[in-house]
Each structure stands twice: as structure tokens, then as C-alpha cells.
Scaffold this motif. Sequence first.
Motif, PDB file in Angstrom:
ATOM      1  N   ILE A 174       0.641  -1.287   0.078  1.00 36.03           N
ATOM      2  CA  ILE A 174      -0.011   0.035   0.058  1.00 36.03           C
ATOM      3  C   ILE A 174       0.804   1.081   0.144  1.00 36.03           C
ATOM      4  O   ILE A 174       0.544   2.282  -0.570  1.00 36.03           O
ATOM      5  CB  ILE A 174      -0.925   0.052   1.354  1.00 36.03           C
ATOM      6  CG1 ILE A 174      -2.208  -1.073   0.983  1.00 36.03           C
ATOM      7  CG2 ILE A 174      -1.451   1.330   1.273  1.00 36.03           C
ATOM      8  CD1 ILE A 174      -2.775  -1.436   2.282  1.00 36.03           C
ATOM      9  N   PHE A 175       2.007   1.289   0.870  1.00 35.92           N
ATOM     10  CA  PHE A 175       2.787   2.581   0.948  1.00 35.92           C
ATOM     11  C   PHE A 175       3.673   2.463  -0.369  1.00 35.92           C
ATOM     12  O   PHE A 175       4.249   3.540  -0.735  1.00 35.92           O
ATOM     13  CB  PHE A 175       3.475   2.517   2.135  1.00 35.92           C
ATOM     14  CG  PHE A 175       2.948   3.189   3.425  1.00 35.92           C
ATOM     15  CD1 PHE A 175       2.820   4.316   3.469  1.00 35.92           C
ATOM     16  CD2 PHE A 175       1.900   2.400   4.046  1.00 35.92           C
ATOM     17  CE1 PHE A 175       2.236   5.018   4.799  1.00 35.92           C
ATOM     18  CE2 PHE A 175       1.245   3.031   4.942  1.00 35.92           C
ATOM     19  CZ  PHE A 175       1.353   4.122   5.317  1.00 35.92           C
ATOM     20  N   ALA A 176       4.066   1.679  -0.931  1.00 39.32           N
ATOM     21  CA  ALA A 176       4.783   1.481  -2.236  1.00 39.32           C
ATOM     22  C   ALA A 176       3.859   2.237  -3.242  1.00 39.32           C
ATOM     23  O   ALA A 176       4.434   3.076  -3.994  1.00 39.32           O
ATOM     24  CB  ALA A 176       4.935  -0.003  -2.530  1.00 39.32           C
ATOM     25  N   ASP A 177       2.390   1.788  -3.145  1.00 36.95           N
ATOM     26  CA  ASP A 177       1.674   2.662  -4.337  1.00 36.95           C
ATOM     27  C   ASP A 177       1.648   4.049  -3.897  1.00 36.95           C
ATOM     28  O   ASP A 177       1.857   4.701  -4.856  1.00 36.95           O
ATOM     29  CB  ASP A 177       0.329   1.701  -4.100  1.00 36.95           C
ATOM     30  CG  ASP A 177      -0.715   2.388  -5.113  1.00 36.95           C
ATOM     31  OD1 ASP A 177      -0.397   2.583  -6.411  1.00 36.95           O
ATOM     32  OD2 ASP A 177      -1.820   2.930  -4.711  1.00 36.95           O
ATOM     33  N   MET A 178       1.529   4.395  -2.517  1.00 37.85           N
ATOM     34  CA  MET A 178       1.588   5.656  -2.141  1.00 37.85           C
ATOM     35  C   MET A 178       2.830   6.512  -2.823  1.00 37.85           C
ATOM     36  O   MET A 178       2.808   7.705  -3.095  1.00 37.85           O
ATOM     37  CB  MET A 178       1.230   5.983  -0.740  1.00 37.85           C
ATOM     38  CG  MET A 178      -0.132   5.505  -0.261  1.00 37.85           C
ATOM     39  SD  MET A 178      -0.332   5.490   1.523  1.00 37.85           S
ATOM     40  CE  MET A 178      -1.882   4.899   1.875  1.00 37.85           C
ATOM     41  N   ALA A 179       4.035   5.881  -2.320  1.00 34.66           N
ATOM     42  CA  ALA A 179       5.135   6.417  -2.789  1.00 34.66           C
ATOM     43  C   ALA A 179       5.348   6.769  -4.284  1.00 34.66           C
ATOM     44  O   ALA A 179       5.818   7.742  -4.579  1.00 34.66           O
ATOM     45  CB  ALA A 179       6.328   5.830  -2.200  1.00 34.66           C
ATOM     46  N   ALA A 180       4.774   5.580  -5.050  1.00 35.23           N
ATOM     47  CA  ALA A 180       4.855   5.824  -6.415  1.00 35.23           C
ATOM     48  C   ALA A 180       4.079   6.956  -6.854  1.00 35.23           C
ATOM     49  O   ALA A 180       4.305   7.633  -8.021  1.00 35.23           O
ATOM     50  CB  ALA A 180       4.472   4.656  -7.106  1.00 35.23           C
ATOM     51  N   SER A 181       2.778   7.299  -6.251  1.00 35.17           N
ATOM     52  CA  SER A 181       1.943   8.443  -6.537  1.00 35.17           C
ATOM     53  C   SER A 181       2.318   9.830  -5.827  1.00 35.17           C
ATOM     54  O   SER A 181       1.771  10.694  -5.903  1.00 35.17           O
ATOM     55  CB  SER A 181       0.709   7.938  -6.323  1.00 35.17           C
ATOM     56  OG  SER A 181       0.219   7.772  -4.966  1.00 35.17           O
ATOM     57  N   GLY A 182       3.347   9.660  -4.929  1.00 37.24           N
ATOM     58  CA  GLY A 182       3.908  10.882  -4.149  1.00 37.24           C
ATOM     59  C   GLY A 182       3.425  11.299  -3.259  1.00 37.24           C
ATOM     60  O   GLY A 182       3.243  12.298  -2.554  1.00 37.24           O
ATOM     61  N   GLU A 183       2.419  10.489  -2.364  1.00 36.59           N
ATOM     62  CA  GLU A 183       1.648  10.962  -1.333  1.00 36.59           C
ATOM     63  C   GLU A 183       1.947  10.323   0.201  1.00 36.59           C
ATOM     64  O   GLU A 183       1.544  10.857   1.206  1.00 36.59           O
ATOM     65  CB  GLU A 183      -0.118  10.613  -1.502  1.00 36.59           C
ATOM     66  CG  GLU A 183      -0.145   9.167  -1.816  1.00 36.59           C
ATOM     67  CD  GLU A 183      -1.472   8.868  -2.072  1.00 36.59           C
ATOM     68  OE1 GLU A 183      -2.428   8.616  -1.172  1.00 36.59           O
ATOM     69  OE2 GLU A 183      -1.760   8.989  -3.224  1.00 36.59           O
ATOM     70  N   ALA A 184       2.964   9.372  -0.151  1.00 36.02           N
ATOM     71  CA  ALA A 184       3.431   8.686   1.191  1.00 36.02           C
ATOM     72  C   ALA A 184       3.666   9.711   2.527  1.00 36.02           C
ATOM     73  O   ALA A 184       3.389   9.361   3.563  1.00 36.02           O
ATOM     74  CB  ALA A 184       4.368   7.696   0.801  1.00 36.02           C
ATOM     75  N   PHE A 185       4.634  10.494   1.982  1.00 36.51           N
ATOM     76  CA  PHE A 185       5.258  11.362   3.216  1.00 36.51           C
ATOM     77  C   PHE A 185       4.065  12.339   3.823  1.00 36.51           C
ATOM     78  O   PHE A 185       4.239  12.564   5.098  1.00 36.51           O
ATOM     79  CB  PHE A 185       6.581  12.105   2.664  1.00 36.51           C
ATOM     80  CG  PHE A 185       7.662  11.138   2.617  1.00 36.51           C
ATOM     81  CD1 PHE A 185       8.157  10.650   3.547  1.00 36.51           C
ATOM     82  CD2 PHE A 185       8.183  10.874   1.330  1.00 36.51           C
ATOM     83  CE1 PHE A 185       9.337   9.794   3.348  1.00 36.51           C
ATOM     84  CE2 PHE A 185       9.136  10.095   1.265  1.00 36.51           C
ATOM     85  CZ  PHE A 185       9.732   9.683   2.212  1.00 36.51           C
ATOM     86  N   HIS A 186       3.150  12.801   3.075  1.00 40.60           N
ATOM     87  CA  HIS A 186       2.231  13.714   3.447  1.00 40.60           C
ATOM     88  C   HIS A 186       1.358  12.925   4.221  1.00 40.60           C
ATOM     89  O   HIS A 186       0.871  13.263   5.559  1.00 40.60           O
ATOM     90  CB  HIS A 186       1.225  14.062   2.392  1.00 40.60           C
ATOM     91  CG  HIS A 186       2.076  14.848   1.454  1.00 40.60           C
ATOM     92  ND1 HIS A 186       2.636  16.216   1.964  1.00 40.60           N
ATOM     93  CD2 HIS A 186       2.172  15.189   0.108  1.00 40.60           C
ATOM     94  CE1 HIS A 186       3.111  16.734   0.663  1.00 40.60           C
ATOM     95  NE2 HIS A 186       2.777  16.097  -0.316  1.00 40.60           N
ATOM     96  N   ILE A 187       0.822  11.720   4.132  1.00 40.96           N
ATOM     97  CA  ILE A 187       0.052  10.743   4.823  1.00 40.96           C
ATOM     98  C   ILE A 187       0.880  10.501   5.986  1.00 40.96           C
ATOM     99  O   ILE A 187       0.072  10.430   7.216  1.00 40.96           O
ATOM    100  CB  ILE A 187      -0.241   9.468   3.913  1.00 40.96           C
ATOM    101  CG1 ILE A 187      -1.187   9.917   2.821  1.00 40.96           C
ATOM    102  CG2 ILE A 187      -1.024   8.338   4.856  1.00 40.96           C
ATOM    103  CD1 ILE A 187      -1.814   8.753   2.198  1.00 40.96           C
ATOM    104  N   LEU A 188       1.924   9.932   6.200  1.00 39.05           N
ATOM    105  CA  LEU A 188       2.784   9.684   7.411  1.00 39.05           C
ATOM    106  C   LEU A 188       2.922  10.823   8.294  1.00 39.05           C
ATOM    107  O   LEU A 188       2.617  10.734   9.613  1.00 39.05           O
ATOM    108  CB  LEU A 188       4.331   9.257   7.002  1.00 39.05           C
ATOM    109  CG  LEU A 188       4.393   7.739   6.303  1.00 39.05           C
ATOM    110  CD1 LEU A 188       5.784   7.521   6.105  1.00 39.05           C
ATOM    111  CD2 LEU A 188       3.809   6.812   7.500  1.00 39.05           C
TER     112      LEU A 188
END
Length: 391
Positions: A183-197
Amino acid sequence: MKKIGLLPRLIIGILGGILIGFQFPEWIGNTLYTFTHIFGEFLGYIVPLIIVSFIVPGIADLGKKAGRLLAGTAGLAYASTITAGIIAFFISIFIIPLIVTEGSVADAEAPGLSPIIELEIPAIMGVMTALVTAFIFGLGINYIRHEKAYTLLYQGMNEFREIIVLTIKKIIIPLLPLHIAGIFADMAASGEAFHILGVFGQVFILIILMHFGYIFIQYSIASSRTGVNPFKAIKNMIPAYLTALGTMSSAATIPVTHRSTKQNQVSDETTDFVIPLSATIHLAGSTITLVACSVAVLIIGDQTPQFMEFLPFILLLGVTMVAAPGVPGGAVMAALGLLSSILGFTEAQTGLMIALYMAQDGFGTACNITGDGAIALIVDSFVNKKKKAKA
């Protein structure tokens, strides 16, 4: 070699997933996301079975306890759980939008990962069908408990629950970090992972503060009934709180909760009855967590949570999670069906819920069992009042 705990493995999964999404070739991310997709389908399949296996034995077990003491304890526990959820919703809807800025909302147009193979695993029944079925069988088994068929049905449902619990412990929980990683790999690929964390870190602090606040509210109410010093009563419950924090299981904490409650001068009769029962049905801390996390996930997805949508979710949570406290993470597993059927959560949103909930499961459990001591104080005040009236 000491086994790595679930929380460190979840953190490793999140960080590993972000690294894969950012740095690794796309085919590696798609391969990982394929597992996440299939695992998500499996979760959707097993959710109705979790609901049936948790609720039926939970209702059937209540048949062994009869009288006003049961009704009073169950009523207080459910009211406390629902009140906690409602308070958590309004606090969350006021504070979380201040945390989630425009830059932290997911970009719906950003490209993400896609599974290499798509596999559908249809559930045996829908979530609401599972709830209705669980109530019919639970109440039915409870009703015929004096007949010969009771033992066979009761044992069968308990064995069914053991199978589901075993599936959660041996399959779902061990594979959760890998699921979260996808799930977080997908978020990282779309550029939203760090915002969500960043948002989740602040939501985590908010949840803990709400736990502490609600514990104080419960003991303040108990103090108004019994005259006990709320701060002293909470201090006596600290050993139970810390034990639950480590075990992440209300059931496993019962012996310590029992001892801590008796230190608050609750009678043996009340303690012996209320504490084991409340460990199963009083889930204020878990409800606070689930409601706050749900609000956060919806707001992150640029959705506006509505109270009239959340009210049925909160009301059903208090029932769906019955008997879940015996399983670390059981509350969020039992709630998965409600998240999708009532709040309309997607697979990715469900994964975020699991990650955030499991990261603080011990705190929610600790809030649950600490509140059990307050329930026992209130129930005991009614019991003692009746004894004095008879004398």
C-alpha cells in the motif's frame, strides 16, 4: 533469537514499501502490489466469517450470566463505547481538518502501481447479512441453552471461532506488514506517502490524548456515584494499563485488571462478574481509535465525514467487536466490513486503517481495560445501594 514484534515489522513494512515505490523498478513495485491486491481480496472474503465467529459465541456466552447485573453492566459498557465514539467523531472533525492541509490530500491524478494479476475472491455473504446471521444464531443458541442441542451448537461455534482466530494469528497478522508495504509502495509511487505519514503521526497523538481524556471522564462519573478520588482510582489501575499496553489483549490482562479494580474497594462479587464481562464488551478505547482514524482517512482522501453516516458505524461497532478483545488487532479486523459497507472505504483506505490502528493497538486496549475499572465502580455502587435498601 528474539522474535521481532508486530509494531517494528509494520514500521519496516511502511519504510520498505516507500523505498520500493521511490527507488526500485516499477515491475518490483507492481509485483509487491499484486500481493497487496490478492491479500486485500482475502481480507474481504474473511470479514463476514470474522463477524459471525466473534459475535455468535459472544452472545451465546451471555446466556451463562443472567439477571439485572448482566443488563446493567452490558448497558453501561455499550453506552460508554457509543459515547466514546461520538465524542471522538466531533473532536476529530474539528481538529483533523486543521492537520490535513491542502498539500496533504492525495492527488487523484497521480499514477500509482497496478497488480500484475487481478484475482477476485467473493465473500460468502455480505457484511449486513453476516451481522443478522450472527444475531440469529447467537440469540438462538442462547435461547436453547437448556436443551441437548445447545452443547453441540455452542462447542461448534467456539471451534469455528478458534479456526478464524488461528487464521488471524497465523496468516493475517504475519502477512500484514507485507500488505502494508504494498500500500505504501503505491502511495510512494504516486507521491503521497510522506504527506500521509506526517498526518498520521499527529492523529496518533490526538488519539492518545482522547484516550486519556475519556479515562478521566469515566472515573469522574464513577467518583460522582461512589465518592472515590478519581486520580487515586486511576493510579490504582496503572498496572492494568501498562499490562494491556504490552499484551494488546483485554482478555490476557483480566487477572491484572481484576486485582487493580479490587484495590479501588470494589466488592469481590462485582469485580468477579464485571471485569471478565467488560473485557469482552467494553471497547471505548478501540472505538475512539477507529472513529478518529476513519475520519482522518476520509479527510486525507478529500472526503467530508458526516455524523449521520458515522452514527450507524459507531452503533454497530459496539456490537461487531464483541469477543474481539481476545485477539490482538481483532477490533479492526471485526470493523473492516463496516468500514467498507457503511463508510465506503476502498482497499487502500482499509489498508491505511489497519496500519494506523495496529500501530497503537496497545493504547486502545489499555484505555478499554482501564475503563472497565470505572464500569465496575459504577455497577458496584448500584449493587451496594440495593443491599443497603434490603437491610
